[in-house]
Design an enzyme around this catalytic site. Structure first.
Site, PDB file in Angstrom:
ATOM      1  N   CYS A   1       0.846  -1.199   0.000  1.00  0.00           N
ATOM      2  CA  CYS A   1       0.000   0.000   0.000  1.00  0.00           C
ATOM      3  C   CYS A   1       0.879   1.246   0.000  1.00  0.00           C
ATOM      4  O   CYS A   1       2.102   1.177   0.109  1.00  0.00           O
ATOM      5  CB  CYS A   1      -0.957   0.012   1.184  1.00  0.00           C
ATOM      6  SG  CYS A   1      -0.153   0.302   2.773  1.00  0.00           S
TER       7      CYS A   1
ATOM      8  N   CYS B   1      -5.571   2.876  12.502  1.00  0.00           N
ATOM      9  CA  CYS B   1      -4.632   2.343  11.498  1.00  0.00           C
ATOM     10  C   CYS B   1      -5.011   2.877  10.119  1.00  0.00           C
ATOM     11  O   CYS B   1      -6.155   2.739   9.693  1.00  0.00           O
ATOM     12  CB  CYS B   1      -4.661   0.820  11.494  1.00  0.00           C
ATOM     13  SG  CYS B   1      -3.903   0.078  12.947  1.00  0.00           S
TER      14      CYS B   1
ATOM     15  N   ASP C   1     -10.723  15.667 -34.371  1.00  0.00           N
ATOM     16  CA  ASP C   1     -10.345  15.851 -35.768  1.00  0.00           C
ATOM     17  C   ASP C   1     -11.257  15.014 -36.651  1.00  0.00           C
ATOM     18  O   ASP C   1     -11.765  13.973 -36.225  1.00  0.00           O
ATOM     19  CB  ASP C   1      -8.898  15.404 -35.986  1.00  0.00           C
ATOM     20  CG  ASP C   1      -7.918  16.490 -35.582  1.00  0.00           C
ATOM     21  OD1 ASP C   1      -8.371  17.600 -35.306  1.00  0.00           O
ATOM     22  OD2 ASP C   1      -6.717  16.200 -35.524  1.00  0.00           O
TER      23      ASP C   1
ATOM     24  N   ASP D   1     -10.316  -2.627  10.896  1.00  0.00           N
ATOM     25  CA  ASP D   1      -9.350  -2.045   9.960  1.00  0.00           C
ATOM     26  C   ASP D   1      -8.960  -3.054   8.889  1.00  0.00           C
ATOM     27  O   ASP D   1      -8.877  -2.729   7.705  1.00  0.00           O
ATOM     28  CB  ASP D   1      -8.098  -1.571  10.702  1.00  0.00           C
ATOM     29  CG  ASP D   1      -7.115  -0.899   9.754  1.00  0.00           C
ATOM     30  OD1 ASP D   1      -7.411   0.215   9.287  1.00  0.00           O
ATOM     31  OD2 ASP D   1      -6.083  -1.518   9.438  1.00  0.00           O
TER      32      ASP D   1
END
Length: 712
Positions: free
Chosen positions: A19, A363, A407, A691
């Site tokens: 992470c 955390c 375009d 967590d």
């Protein structure tokens, strides 16, 4: 080495980096190593790039990273590495260092639980020993990070909470918390591995070997050794081993592995094939146009890897926020533990316990991974479908686009003229007209001539060249065919040879009003037919423009063509035209749109329109298989579909929505458990479980993007 020459960039693989907080910890530590500069880290691809000035610097880098608890392997200098820089698939989780530690910690806890039943009175020591099995490596990483300049890490939070729990007598719960933390890290690593595998799977599309033509025979060689100019044989059913141009043969090419398109495309001599696509039903001879490390897939993978390092504004905000967030968690945890006992006489044990739980709730893993996981998945999902987006910042702004300037030639249209009308005058049939015109054009390389010959071949007309062919620049071509004198040219040139009847002139004018270029065929100086050509819209142009409008985006067509031609194409497509434009005019229009408050994407070929591409909020190259397109634009639609512009914008909006969901989950769960902890409903192990659960949830949610990258 000269003082003016920068040392080459070195590339490492870093194992266990799952992470953004891991990456930040490593970056902070390496900035303190003398001689190290230009640090770039991608957690998604587990890569670390840096410059090391000095013979011993590399060893110092490896020591610092290992002390932080990560594995590190030198790949090679970036200047010398090649496409074969790919590693084996990750080992199963139970064979990884994290897996072994988690299993050992779990067995230790089970043993402590069993022995505690047999040895009453020794529970504290048994559970403390079990906890130490997992906590010692965690605490060692916390100390290394603190010494390297990163004191506020997840390992520090974990160590303080576990040691504090032991001090207040909650040894059994401390051991459970450490085990749950290790399980959470393991699950986080497994989930992050899925994102890495999605990018690596692209490289697996390219076969390892190829059959090269040498001395009149075929020789099997490693695909990575092919050089530009080599001619290879691709058998029916084989994957194409390199980017190239078909020299001979015709076959249906299945591009689904690369583009997601379900219908194979029929391709023949002179057409381009990409490495990794499948030759379904015919033998081909292909001339290689790019070496292994430069083929389309290799360049896409390399650019996606590098794009991981270009953070989106949202990601940079979360990164900055987390730098203050973690120290703030320490302060809040300390206040929860100290203030109630000091100010209200509450029990110290109860509130210290709650303060430790607050540390675990705080955390930051789920929060800091919420954005990069979604960005990485979005970039990978796009790359797998030929939508190359160069970085998180580009991916984020794409979703905000409100106007797209496209375009005409080569973007909304095929970029080459096609026969639209074959009109016979008098007794001749349309087939006769086409046969005579193709005879005059059989050996010409003029775009209109090639279009006429291609139409004749498509109608199974045998094209035999006329004799005595002479071309008159800007007027036409004449020759003899089947003992007749033929002329094919502009209406003005034909009228100079013989006056055209009023009804023929009327038909010519009607075709020209539709933006078509008309050629008149004369046989023995008499008009016998008209052939009209036009650069026709791409098959999916109307669908692609409608998809943009459905998202509230205004499409505008820009072209250097005359107003009449532009208006005719614009009517067909249902889009606003701006005609007779020079490159500086296109730049001016983009700036005007931005001045009106619009977020503008400019879509073009990446070369002639460089000023407008650079001025737009996002520049997108259409059919970006070329080096120039890939390097100059912010993104590229590699397979030239107008519909892919809408898909790219949809992918951006899906990704940003995914990020908002992830942040809500991460912060929402923390808020809920903060309240329940203060109220005494939940304790230490539910806090760490929350967590862990949030981290796995946000990563799994981000992975959903991999399945949705091709939607419109």
């Amino acid at each position: 080495m000269s003082a003016n020459v920068a040392p080459p960039k070195i590339r490492y693989r870093v194992q266990g980096m799952d992470c953004a907080s891991c990456a930040r910890k490593i970056e902070t530590a390496l900035t303190r190593v003398p001689g190290v500069s230009d640090i770039a880290i991608s957690t998604t691809t587990e890569t670390l790039r840096l410059r090391a000035d000095g013979s011993g610097t590399g060893e110092q880098v490896e020591k610092v990273v290992r002390d932080l608890g990560y594995g590190i392997t030198l790949v090679m200098s970036e200047e010398t590495r090649h496409h074969h820089d790919h590693r084996a698939e990750d080992d199963p989780w139970w064979r990884s260092a994290k897996g072994r530690l988690t299993l050992f910690c779990g067995l230790s806890l089970a043993a402590a639980w069993g022995l505690a039943a047999l040895l009453p009175g020794y529970e504290v020591w048994l559970y403390t020993a079990a906890m130490a099995v997992g906590l010692v490596p965690i605490a060692r990483r916390a100390v290394s990070a603190a010494l390297a300049g990163a004191p506020f890490t997840i390992e520090t939070l974990m160590s303080i909470a576990a040691i504090g729990a032991v001090i207040i007598g909650e040894t059994e719960e401390a051991a459970i918390v450490v085990l749950l933390f290790l399980v959470g890290e393991l699950l986080e690593g497994v989930a992050a591995g899925r994102a890495r595998a999605s990018i690596r799977s692209l490289t697996g599309l390219v076969p390892k070997t190829a059959f090269i033509e040498r001395n009149g025979s075929l020789e099997e060689v490693q695909a990575e050794t092919l050089a530009v100019g080599d001619v290879i044989a691709v058998r029916a059913g084989d994957r194409v081993p390199a980017d190239g141009t078909i020299v001979s043969g015709e076959s249906a090419i299945d591009e689904a592995p690369v583009t997601g398109e379900s219908t194979p495309k029929r391709k023949g001599k002179g057409e381009t094939v990409f490495a990794g696509t499948i030759n379904t039903d015919g033998s081909l001879r292909v001339q290689v146009t790019a070496e292994a490390q430069d083929n389309t897939i290799a360049r896409v993978v390399r650019l996606v890897e590098e794009a991981q390092e270009a953070k989106a504004p949202t990601e940079r905000f979360i990164d900055r926020f987390s730098r203050y967030y973690t120290p703030a968690v320490f302060v809040v945890g300390a206040l929860v533990a100290i203030l109630p006992p000091l100010l209200a006489g509450e029990p110290w044990g109860e509130w210290v316990y709650k303060g430790l739980a607050v540390l675990l709730i705080g955390c930051p893993c789920a929060l800091v991974i919420s954005t990069p996981a979604a960005i990485a998945a979005g970039l990978a999902a796009g790359a797998r479908r030929g939508l190359l987006i160069k970085g998180g910042a580009v991916l984020e702004i794409l979703g905000k686009v409100t106007a797209v300037a496209l375009d005409k030639t080569g973007t909304l249209t095929e970029g080459r003229p096609q026969v639209t009308d074959v009109i016979a005058l008098g007794e001749a049939s349309a087939r006769d007209v086409l046969e005579d015109a193709a005879a005059l054009d059989a050996t010409s390389s003029h775009p209109i001539a090639r279009a006429i010959v291609a139409r004749a071949q498509a109608e199974d007309i045998e094209v035999a060249p006329a004799v005595g062919v002479m071309a008159f620049g800007g007027k036409g071509v004449k020759g003899r065919f089947k003992r007749r004198g033929l002329f094919l040219g502009s209406p003005k040139a034909a009228a100079a040879i013989t006056p055209l009847p009023p009804e023929v002139e009327a038909r010519v004018a009607a075709l020209q009003e539709d933006g078509k270029t008309v050629s008149v065929l004369l046989v023995n100086d008499a008009p016998v037919g008209l052939i009209a050509v036009r650069d026709e819209p791409r098959e999916d142009a109307i669908e692609g423009l409608e998809a943009l409008k459905a998202r509230g985006i205004v499409p505008i067509m820009l072209t250097g063509d005359n107003a009449k031609t532009a208006a005719a194409i614009a009517r067909t497509l249902g889009v606003e035209p701006r005609a007779d434009l020079l490159p500086q005019d296109k730049l001016r229009i983009v700036n005007e749109l931005r001045a009106q408050g619009k977020v503008v994407a400019k879509v073009g070929d990446g070369i002639n329109d460089a000023p407008a591409l650079a001025a737009a909020d996002v520049g997108i190259a259409m059919g970006g298989g070329t080096d120039v397109a890939l390097e100059t634009a912010d993104g590229a639609v590699l397979h030239g579909r107008v519909l892919d512009i809408a898909r790219m914008i949809r992918l951006s909006r899906d990704t940003m929505g995914n990020i908002r969901q992830n942040i809500t989950v991460a912060l929402g769960l923390k808020a809920v458990f903060l309240v329940t902890t203060i109220l005494g409903v939940t304790g230490l192990w539910p806090a760490i479980l929350a967590d862990t659960g949030a981290t796995v949830l946000v990563t799994a949610n981000a992975m959903r993007l991999l399945a949705a990258g091709g939607r419109t």
